[in-house]
Design a protein around this motif. Structure first.
Motif, PDB file in Angstrom:
ATOM      1  N   ARG A  70       0.794  -1.215   0.141  1.00 50.95           N
ATOM      2  CA  ARG A  70      -0.034  -0.133   0.122  1.00 50.95           C
ATOM      3  C   ARG A  70       0.866   1.131  -0.001  1.00 50.95           C
ATOM      4  N   GLU A  71       1.855   1.202   0.849  1.00 59.30           N
ATOM      5  CA  GLU A  71       2.641   2.662   0.780  1.00 59.30           C
ATOM      6  C   GLU A  71       3.458   2.914  -0.377  1.00 59.30           C
ATOM      7  N   GLN A  72       3.899   1.642  -1.036  1.00 55.69           N
ATOM      8  CA  GLN A  72       4.516   1.877  -2.539  1.00 55.69           C
ATOM      9  C   GLN A  72       3.360   2.356  -3.417  1.00 55.69           C
ATOM     10  N   TYR A  73       2.285   2.091  -3.405  1.00 59.93           N
ATOM     11  CA  TYR A  73       1.381   2.515  -4.378  1.00 59.93           C
ATOM     12  C   TYR A  73       0.920   3.714  -4.248  1.00 59.93           C
ATOM     13  N   ARG A  74       1.059   4.432  -2.855  1.00 58.77           N
ATOM     14  CA  ARG A  74       0.634   5.507  -2.240  1.00 58.77           C
ATOM     15  C   ARG A  74       2.034   6.529  -2.842  1.00 58.77           C
ATOM     16  N   ARG A  75       3.097   6.218  -2.918  1.00 59.41           N
ATOM     17  CA  ARG A  75       4.215   6.873  -3.070  1.00 59.41           C
ATOM     18  C   ARG A  75       4.313   6.963  -4.639  1.00 59.41           C
ATOM     19  N   ALA A  76       3.965   5.909  -5.373  1.00 58.22           N
ATOM     20  CA  ALA A  76       3.807   6.037  -7.072  1.00 58.22           C
ATOM     21  C   ALA A  76       2.768   6.879  -7.369  1.00 58.22           C
TER      22      ALA A  76
ATOM     23  N   PRO B  72     -10.472   4.080 -18.385  1.00 55.63           N
ATOM     24  CA  PRO B  72     -10.945   2.554 -18.204  1.00 55.63           C
ATOM     25  C   PRO B  72     -10.118   1.428 -18.622  1.00 55.63           C
ATOM     26  N   GLU B  73      -9.060   1.581 -19.224  1.00 53.33           N
ATOM     27  CA  GLU B  73      -7.996   0.612 -19.412  1.00 53.33           C
ATOM     28  C   GLU B  73      -7.099   0.329 -18.338  1.00 53.33           C
ATOM     29  N   ALA B  74      -7.031   1.307 -17.234  1.00 54.07           N
ATOM     30  CA  ALA B  74      -6.203   1.217 -16.413  1.00 54.07           C
ATOM     31  C   ALA B  74      -6.447   0.094 -15.167  1.00 54.07           C
ATOM     32  N   ASP B  75      -5.145  -0.419 -14.802  1.00 54.92           N
ATOM     33  CA  ASP B  75      -5.373  -1.207 -13.363  1.00 54.92           C
ATOM     34  C   ASP B  75      -5.893  -0.544 -12.461  1.00 54.92           C
ATOM     35  N   TRP B  76      -6.947  -0.702 -11.715  1.00 60.15           N
ATOM     36  CA  TRP B  76      -7.610  -0.122 -10.837  1.00 60.15           C
ATOM     37  C   TRP B  76      -7.493  -0.622  -9.278  1.00 60.15           C
ATOM     38  N   GLN B  77      -6.882  -1.838  -9.239  1.00 56.04           N
ATOM     39  CA  GLN B  77      -6.903  -2.318  -7.634  1.00 56.04           C
ATOM     40  C   GLN B  77      -5.709  -1.530  -6.909  1.00 56.04           C
ATOM     41  N   ALA B  78      -4.668  -1.081  -7.325  1.00 56.40           N
ATOM     42  CA  ALA B  78      -3.693  -0.276  -6.727  1.00 56.40           C
ATOM     43  C   ALA B  78      -4.401   1.173  -6.255  1.00 56.40           C
ATOM     44  N   PRO B  79      -4.909   1.881  -6.997  1.00 56.94           N
ATOM     45  CA  PRO B  79      -5.500   3.057  -6.480  1.00 56.94           C
ATOM     46  C   PRO B  79      -6.467   2.715  -5.363  1.00 56.94           C
ATOM     47  N   LEU B  80      -7.112   1.570  -5.517  1.00 57.21           N
ATOM     48  CA  LEU B  80      -8.263   1.265  -4.558  1.00 57.21           C
ATOM     49  C   LEU B  80      -7.606   0.973  -3.110  1.00 57.21           C
ATOM     50  N   ILE B  81      -6.521   0.213  -3.180  1.00 58.29           N
ATOM     51  CA  ILE B  81      -5.879  -0.343  -2.204  1.00 58.29           C
ATOM     52  C   ILE B  81      -5.252   1.088  -1.352  1.00 58.29           C
TER      53      ILE B  81
ATOM     54  N   ASP C 250      -8.328  -0.814   3.804  1.00 57.13           N
ATOM     55  CA  ASP C 250      -8.361  -0.394   5.100  1.00 57.13           C
ATOM     56  C   ASP C 250      -9.198   0.894   5.267  1.00 57.13           C
ATOM     57  N   ALA C 251      -9.664   1.131   3.893  1.00 64.18           N
ATOM     58  CA  ALA C 251     -10.313   2.528   3.645  1.00 64.18           C
ATOM     59  C   ALA C 251     -11.598   2.666   4.491  1.00 64.18           C
ATOM     60  N   THR C 252     -12.011   3.857   4.841  1.00 67.01           N
ATOM     61  CA  THR C 252     -13.173   4.410   5.413  1.00 67.01           C
ATOM     62  C   THR C 252     -14.151   4.231   4.259  1.00 67.01           C
ATOM     63  N   MET C 253     -15.376   3.649   4.299  1.00 71.77           N
ATOM     64  CA  MET C 253     -16.345   3.537   3.130  1.00 71.77           C
ATOM     65  C   MET C 253     -17.583   4.479   3.616  1.00 71.77           C
ATOM     66  N   LEU C 254     -18.078   5.287   2.581  1.00 72.44           N
ATOM     67  CA  LEU C 254     -19.283   5.909   2.563  1.00 72.44           C
ATOM     68  C   LEU C 254     -19.902   5.679   1.117  1.00 72.44           C
ATOM     69  N   LEU C 255     -21.193   5.731   1.258  1.00 71.05           N
ATOM     70  CA  LEU C 255     -22.059   5.205  -0.079  1.00 71.05           C
ATOM     71  C   LEU C 255     -23.044   6.298  -0.412  1.00 71.05           C
ATOM     72  N   THR C 256     -23.015   6.578  -1.770  1.00 69.69           N
ATOM     73  CA  THR C 256     -23.947   7.617  -2.280  1.00 69.69           C
ATOM     74  C   THR C 256     -25.382   6.704  -2.336  1.00 69.69           C
ATOM     75  N   PRO C 257     -26.391   7.360  -2.199  1.00 73.44           N
ATOM     76  CA  PRO C 257     -27.696   7.040  -2.184  1.00 73.44           C
ATOM     77  C   PRO C 257     -27.927   5.881  -3.579  1.00 73.44           C
ATOM     78  N   GLY C 258     -28.359   4.840  -3.404  1.00 69.04           N
ATOM     79  CA  GLY C 258     -28.548   3.811  -4.315  1.00 69.04           C
ATOM     80  C   GLY C 258     -29.885   3.268  -4.609  1.00 69.04           C
ATOM     81  N   PRO C 259     -30.132   2.224  -5.640  1.00 69.39           N
ATOM     82  CA  PRO C 259     -31.304   1.516  -5.767  1.00 69.39           C
ATOM     83  C   PRO C 259     -31.616   0.504  -4.883  1.00 69.39           C
ATOM     84  N   ARG C 260     -32.552   0.009  -4.533  1.00 70.75           N
ATOM     85  CA  ARG C 260     -32.598  -1.162  -3.545  1.00 70.75           C
ATOM     86  C   ARG C 260     -33.471  -2.403  -4.365  1.00 70.75           C
ATOM     87  N   ARG C 261     -34.433  -1.990  -5.364  1.00 67.86           N
ATOM     88  CA  ARG C 261     -35.107  -2.823  -6.305  1.00 67.86           C
ATOM     89  C   ARG C 261     -34.132  -3.805  -7.397  1.00 67.86           C
ATOM     90  N   GLU C 262     -33.285  -3.023  -7.660  1.00 66.27           N
ATOM     91  CA  GLU C 262     -32.265  -3.327  -8.875  1.00 66.27           C
ATOM     92  C   GLU C 262     -31.141  -4.227  -8.425  1.00 66.27           C
TER      93      GLU C 262
END
Length: 413
Positions: free
Chosen positions: A192-198, A274-283, A303-315
């Protein structure tokens, strides 16, 4: 040899090929999202001279960018019409469109985190028939009343329980292999720290990742309400990056998406391609603001703190990780400054807070590549190589400045 000749040779298996008498595997990449998931499977065939891999990109509503993505990996595609006429020993596909026309046994690979979205086309459902997620539905797995794929791979044992209710005919060809994104994220947490520095984060800076699936109920579908709040975050202490589903770019066009995000220019808000590897930024994230999409669910592994935007329930499926997360994570409000809400959520965040959600993503953690390779080689009627699967590590991401919103008139796609 020209690209055209190379494609023709791959299809015809001509005598001019240097390596001959190979088992031939066709990779069917409908969209960028599908291609990224299929990459976790076809990379398992590397270094095996007994196998020739051929790629095709069938027509699809969200197919824009697939050929560019494959070309960035050094892959040439054969036309879909040619692929349909040729014979192959095996085909790998994440989508269902047109695969029943192939002259090969097909392995269907599930994508995303836990079969979140329910089937949208209900025209073929019988009165009272329950809506199921696509990869668990009869509509996606049967053709003319018969199971189409030779094998269907799932991430979790509970998927088989749902399959027994929605399409029991498919149980004999269903396999639980785990989830490659789960395995990569868990393995990448130590870096994680290596990704943050990168990414270019300074000491004391905090990274806010905004994730969005596609569709009108997604974060991006209502981003005009969130962008002002993101833009008001104190510039010195926060960095922001948008992780958008590739279907957003494919559906609207890259120019249009970047045009809508023109207000981000100069505000330090990065837009991950869209073609980028997204796992490292998420970590690397300190906070993840997300919707009911897969990336938000995968965020529970970090280890990130999660917050949600309002979303659908029936879908969304009531049994999905997204549905459970919606009952546990705090939801942002437009009535309060975003930095106050980030701090509040961080104060209440506890390690392992979303462990129950994360456990729904895979029942075979760390085993995807070994199990997936076993399925492929068994269907190819080949012995597996006498070494562990070759799984390249997550690449280091570029600095966030490279992804910051640019003038749509000069964006390179």
């Amino acid at each position: 040899m020209s690209v055209k000749t190379t494609k023709s040779a791959l299809i015809e298996q001509g005598r001019w090929l240097t390596v001959q008498d190979c088992k031939r595997v066709l990779v069917v990449a409908h969209t960028v999202t599908f291609a990224q998931r299929l990459r976790e499977a076809f990379c398992l065939l590397e270094a095996d001279f007994r196998i020739q891999v051929v790629f095709t990109a069938p027509p699809h509503a969200f197919g824009d960018g697939v050929s560019r993505y494959l070309e960035s990996l050094g892959i040439a595609t054969v036309p879909w019409e040619e692929a349909r006429r040729a014979e192959f020993d095996l085909a790998l596909a994440a989508g269902s469109r047109g695969v029943h026309e192939l002259r090969a046994p097909v392995v269907r690979i599930s994508h995303g985190a836990g079969h979140i979205k329910l089937l949208t086309d209900t025209s073929s459902l019988k009165p009272g028939e329950k809506r199921s997620p696509g990869m668990l539905s009869r509509q996606h797995l049967l053709h003319e009343g018969r199971v189409g794929p030779a094998a269907i791979v799932y991430a979790h044992e509970r998927d088989l329980d749902e399959l027994a209710q929605s399409c029991p005919e498919a149980l004999p060809v269903a396999h639980v292999v785990g989830d490659p994104c789960v395995d990569r994220i868990v393995a990448g947490m130590s870096q994680r720290e290596q990704y943050r520095r990168a990414l270019g984060l300074d000491a004391g800076q905090r990274l806010v990742i905004v994730t969005s699936t596609w569709g009108p109920t997604s974060t991006f579908g209502r981003l005009d309400a969130l962008l002002p709040q993101l833009s008001q975050l104190p510039g010195g202490g926060y960095r922001v990056a948008l992780l958008l589903h590739p279907n957003v770019f494919a559906g609207h066009g890259a120019w249009q998406v970047r045009s809508w995000l023109a207000g981000c220019r100069g505000r330090g808000i990065a837009v991950v391609p869209p073609e980028a590897d997204w796992q490292a930024p998420l970590i690397a994230a300190d906070w993840i603001i997300g919707d009911h999409g897969s990336l938000t669910a995968y965020g529970t592994l970090t280890d990130a703190t999660m917050l949600l935007t309002p979303g659908p329930r029936r879908e969304i499926s009531a049994y999905s990780p997204a549905a459970l997360l919606a009952t546990l994570a705090p939801v942002i409000s437009p009535a309060y400054p975003l930095d106050e809400q980030l701090r509040y959520a961080a104060e209440w965040h506890r390690p392992g807070q979303y462990k129950q959600v994360a456990s729904l993503l895979s029942s075979a953690p760390g085993q995807f590549h070994q199990r997936m390779r076993a399925v492929i080689y068994r269907l190819l009627k080949l012995g597996e190589p006498a070494y562990a699967p070759l799984v390249p590590p997550l690449p280091l991401p570029p600095p966030l400045e490279q992804w910051e919103a640019v003038d749509p008139g000069v964006a390179q796609r």
